[in-house]
Design a protein around this motif. Sequence first.
Motif, PDB file in Angstrom:
ATOM      1  N   PRO A 332      14.349  64.716  -2.969  1.00 51.65           N
ATOM      2  CA  PRO A 332      13.080  65.265  -2.466  1.00 51.65           C
ATOM      3  C   PRO A 332      12.301  64.211  -1.687  1.00 51.65           C
ATOM      4  O   PRO A 332      12.302  63.037  -2.052  1.00 51.65           O
ATOM      5  N   ARG A 333      11.644  64.627  -0.624  1.00 51.92           N
ATOM      6  CA  ARG A 333      10.822  63.690   0.134  1.00 51.92           C
ATOM      7  C   ARG A 333       9.622  63.260  -0.711  1.00 51.92           C
ATOM      8  O   ARG A 333       8.950  64.096  -1.321  1.00 51.92           O
ATOM      9  N   ARG A 346       6.058  70.779  -8.093  1.00 54.61           N
ATOM     10  CA  ARG A 346       7.259  69.990  -8.413  1.00 54.61           C
ATOM     11  C   ARG A 346       7.339  69.698  -9.899  1.00 54.61           C
ATOM     12  O   ARG A 346       8.421  69.746 -10.492  1.00 54.61           O
ATOM     13  N   VAL A 351      11.181  68.801 -10.795  1.00 52.30           N
ATOM     14  CA  VAL A 351      11.720  68.061  -9.655  1.00 52.30           C
ATOM     15  C   VAL A 351      11.604  66.551  -9.858  1.00 52.30           C
ATOM     16  O   VAL A 351      12.420  65.781  -9.348  1.00 52.30           O
ATOM     17  N   PRO A 356      13.114  60.262  -5.266  1.00 50.69           N
ATOM     18  CA  PRO A 356      12.879  60.754  -3.913  1.00 50.69           C
ATOM     19  C   PRO A 356      13.955  60.232  -2.966  1.00 50.69           C
ATOM     20  O   PRO A 356      14.565  59.189  -3.217  1.00 50.69           O
ATOM     21  N   GLY A 360      16.934  65.085   2.678  1.00 56.04           N
ATOM     22  CA  GLY A 360      17.067  66.011   1.567  1.00 56.04           C
ATOM     23  C   GLY A 360      17.427  67.416   1.981  1.00 56.04           C
ATOM     24  O   GLY A 360      17.494  67.747   3.173  1.00 56.04           O
ATOM     25  N   ALA A 362      15.712  70.152   1.552  1.00 57.01           N
ATOM     26  CA  ALA A 362      14.618  70.858   2.219  1.00 57.01           C
ATOM     27  C   ALA A 362      14.522  70.459   3.684  1.00 57.01           C
ATOM     28  O   ALA A 362      14.236  71.291   4.551  1.00 57.01           O
ATOM     29  N   ALA A 376       8.710  72.714  -2.930  1.00 55.76           N
ATOM     30  CA  ALA A 376       9.031  72.462  -4.336  1.00 55.76           C
ATOM     31  C   ALA A 376      10.195  73.338  -4.798  1.00 55.76           C
ATOM     32  O   ALA A 376      11.081  72.882  -5.536  1.00 55.76           O
ATOM     33  N   ASP A 379      13.364  71.910  -3.399  1.00 54.55           N
ATOM     34  CA  ASP A 379      13.729  70.713  -4.170  1.00 54.55           C
ATOM     35  C   ASP A 379      14.384  71.103  -5.493  1.00 54.55           C
ATOM     36  O   ASP A 379      15.363  70.476  -5.926  1.00 54.55           O
ATOM     37  N   TYR A 382      17.905  72.264  -4.897  1.00 56.47           N
ATOM     38  CA  TYR A 382      18.803  71.104  -4.740  1.00 56.47           C
ATOM     39  C   TYR A 382      19.137  70.491  -6.093  1.00 56.47           C
ATOM     40  O   TYR A 382      20.301  70.136  -6.356  1.00 56.47           O
ATOM     41  N   LYS A 383      18.151  70.373  -6.956  1.00 61.44           N
ATOM     42  CA  LYS A 383      18.371  69.796  -8.287  1.00 61.44           C
ATOM     43  C   LYS A 383      19.463  70.550  -9.037  1.00 61.44           C
ATOM     44  O   LYS A 383      20.286  69.958  -9.745  1.00 61.44           O
TER      45      LYS A 383
END
Length: 414
Positions: A332-333, A346, A351, A356, A360, A362, A376, A379, A382-383
């Motif tokens: 995540p950024r 997040r 998240v 970070p 990513g 997103a 969020a 993110d 992705y997790k």
Amino acid sequence: MIVDTSRPYDFIVTGASGKIGRHLVPLLARNGRTLLAVGRNSDTLRRLFANQTGSVAVADYGDLKRLPGCDTLIHLAVRNNDAPGTLADFSAVNVDFASQIAREFSRMNGRRFLNISSILALDDFEESPYAVSKAIGKRAIHDIIGDRLDNVHIGYFHDRGYFGERLAFLSRFGPAVGGMIFALLKMLKPATSAQSLVDYALGEPHSLPPPGILTDDLSRSRAYRAISRSMDLGVGLGILLLFLPVFAVIWIAIRLDSPGPAIFAQQRVGAAQIPFTLYKFRTMKRDTVAAGTHEVSSSAVTRIGAFLRRTKLDELPQAINLLRGNMTLVGPRPCLYSQTELMQAREALGVYALKPGITGYAQIREIDMSRPIALARSDHRYKKLRSLLLDLRIIVATALGRGGGDRITASDQV
């Protein structure tokens, strides 16, 4: 055991003779719930579950019409993505037949319809008949039963001693060695254990954040962490060594273009919400307000800064963050502590268990900090989906120019 049509069941499992049902039904039966396994051939089911601990009744689909009720129906009957056929072939099972089961569930006044799908149905670029038909089927089921639908997306399915159809050969090495090899292969694509699916079925509905992804936690993999850290160190050192002349040129250009330091250092939110210092080449005028990029006027961007942002060269100093270990290549950024809406979203989605990243999931989907809730959620997705192959895909997409970073606000809008 023959189906008892005089009483409701705690669990009804459709498609029970499939690869998931064969493992799910015995695990559910051990929890003392009344359980009905349903399939096209009740004799096949009777042979499969004859020796199970607990009471498992079996039935074919025609018997559903005679049942008075159920609590939870787990819908596993599906035409899978590895089967041949047209969209019409897939829709006949994944839409029409699923709708038929949903209508029976509605008649029985069931509480929860647990619809199992593959994570392939979540892929933005997946246009296979399976993915399309499952998306249509989800909407069709929801039209029939509403919010009683609990849709769950799973990865590569496995169980203790069972490594899936494609990796069945691992069983030849025994559970210990085969399990070690499988643990390494799981780093390539998301996977889901039978036990985690059972635990979710026994728990509260809708306890997974949308879009409902149930996968094994890759952060527990020491091998994945070691490989990720090695990549961070390798890339960080490579950038500092190979781009040292570029650093010098950019440094001079920034200092000549506008007053102020060449390196921009700012406190950002890291993993577990621990603060860290983020390093970038300065792209905005000195004393620009500390806010999200989307909240800053484009007039604050310097001439050389606009070029650096467009080419992403401004992010080269983040190699220092890679070496320090407070950032990773993909994640995540990092945001500012003042971006409370994004931070809260997040935190609610877990998240901050992740470091970070420089790029990513997103970013390559063109979701930036001007859309905090969407960011969020991306993110979180992705997790749940992260793997070495997904990380590589994100890195390649970024290198090819996808993901332009956070947008700035036009001057006349500030």
